[in-house]
Design a protein around this motif. Structure first.
Motif, short mmCIF file in Angstrom:
data_model
loop_
_atom_site.label_atom_id
_atom_site.label_comp_id
_atom_site.label_asym_id
_atom_site.label_seq_id
_atom_site.Cartn_x
_atom_site.Cartn_y
_atom_site.Cartn_z
N GLN A 1 0.79 -1.17 -0.16
CA GLN A 1 0.05 -0.18 0.01
C GLN A 1 0.97 1.29 0.11
O GLN A 1 1.69 1.40 0.68
N ARG A 2 0.73 1.93 -1.12
CA ARG A 2 1.33 3.28 -1.16
C ARG A 2 0.48 4.56 -0.95
O ARG A 2 -0.64 4.30 -1.54
N THR A 3 1.27 5.50 -0.68
CA THR A 3 0.34 6.81 -0.36
C THR A 3 1.26 7.78 -1.31
O THR A 3 2.51 7.43 -1.50
N CYS B 1 0.76 14.00 1.72
CA CYS B 1 -0.42 13.67 1.09
C CYS B 1 -0.69 12.14 1.62
O CYS B 1 0.23 11.23 1.22
N ARG B 2 -1.81 11.76 2.19
CA ARG B 2 -2.15 10.40 2.37
C ARG B 2 -2.92 9.47 1.40
O ARG B 2 -3.52 8.52 1.77
N ASP C 1 1.09 4.58 -10.87
CA ASP C 1 1.13 6.10 -10.53
C ASP C 1 2.11 6.18 -9.41
O ASP C 1 2.41 5.23 -8.68
N VAL C 2 2.55 7.44 -9.63
CA VAL C 2 3.67 8.01 -8.83
C VAL C 2 3.14 9.24 -7.76
O VAL C 2 3.77 9.37 -6.80
N ALA C 3 1.88 9.71 -8.18
CA ALA C 3 1.21 10.56 -7.15
C ALA C 3 -0.36 10.43 -7.55
O ALA C 3 -0.60 9.94 -8.48
N CYS C 4 -0.92 11.29 -6.53
CA CYS C 4 -2.41 11.01 -6.63
C CYS C 4 -2.58 12.06 -7.69
O CYS C 4 -1.88 12.84 -8.17
N GLY C 5 -4.02 11.96 -8.12
CA GLY C 5 -4.50 12.79 -9.09
C GLY C 5 -4.30 14.42 -8.88
O GLY C 5 -4.18 15.19 -9.90
#
Length: 164
Positions: free
Chosen positions: A6-8, A19-20, A27-31
């Motif tokens: 699980q990655r955040t 950012c959690r 993906d390397v980051a959230c949207g």
């Protein structure tokens, strides 16, 4: 694949905290925090993974097909070797031949060859199918691997006259 890590996102928020939001796959980051470059890298990674997976599946299928073909050839070779080792051509001085799917004994004059027409003894099936009396068959193989009782061929079939 087992349990997925699980990655955040981890990118700093406006409050300065990481950012959690959970991220998945390539993906390397959230949207919210992903840049165009991040999205391009993730898309390239997905394409590469998908193409690699597809090629792996094709390679595995090809390998399995080659193995199946090799095993079929090997089984055929072993069946031929077993046939040669167990085929009987004579029983008590009588020639043994196969006519279609069945084996028969021949004690008439001369040797039979593949392609010779012979008269086969009547049995309950031939009587229902072809009527009473012997039926005509063609010698399909010399010898047999069958080990049970064999019926005797009645005689050679008369040569069919050509229509004039």
């Amino acid at each position: 694949m087992g349990t997925q890590e699980q990655r955040t996102c981890g990118r700093p928020t406006r409050a300065g905290k990481p950012c959690r939001v959970r991220i998945y796959g390539s993906d390397v980051a959230c949207g919210t925090h992903a840049t165009d470059e991040d999205r391009a890298v993730a898309a390239a990674h997905e394409r590469g993974w998908s193409e690699g997976y597809e090629q792996g599946c094709k390679s595995g299928a090809s390998s399995a097909q080659s193995e199946v073909e090799w095993l079929k050839r090997r089984v055929k070779e072993l069946e031929q070797r077993l046939d040669v080792a167990t085929r009987v051509y004579e029983i008590a001085g009588d020639q043994v031949v196969e006519v279609g799917r069945y084996a028969y004994r021949w004690r008439g004059s001369g040797r039979l060859e593949v392609g010779d027409r012979v008269l086969l003894p009547e049995n309950y099936v031939s009587r229902m199918k072809d009527g009473p009396g012997p039926t005509v068959g063609v010698v399909s193989a010399l010898g047999t691997t069958y080990r049970g009782e064999l019926s005797f061929i009645v005689g050679r079939a008369p040569v069919a006259k050509a229509d004039t």
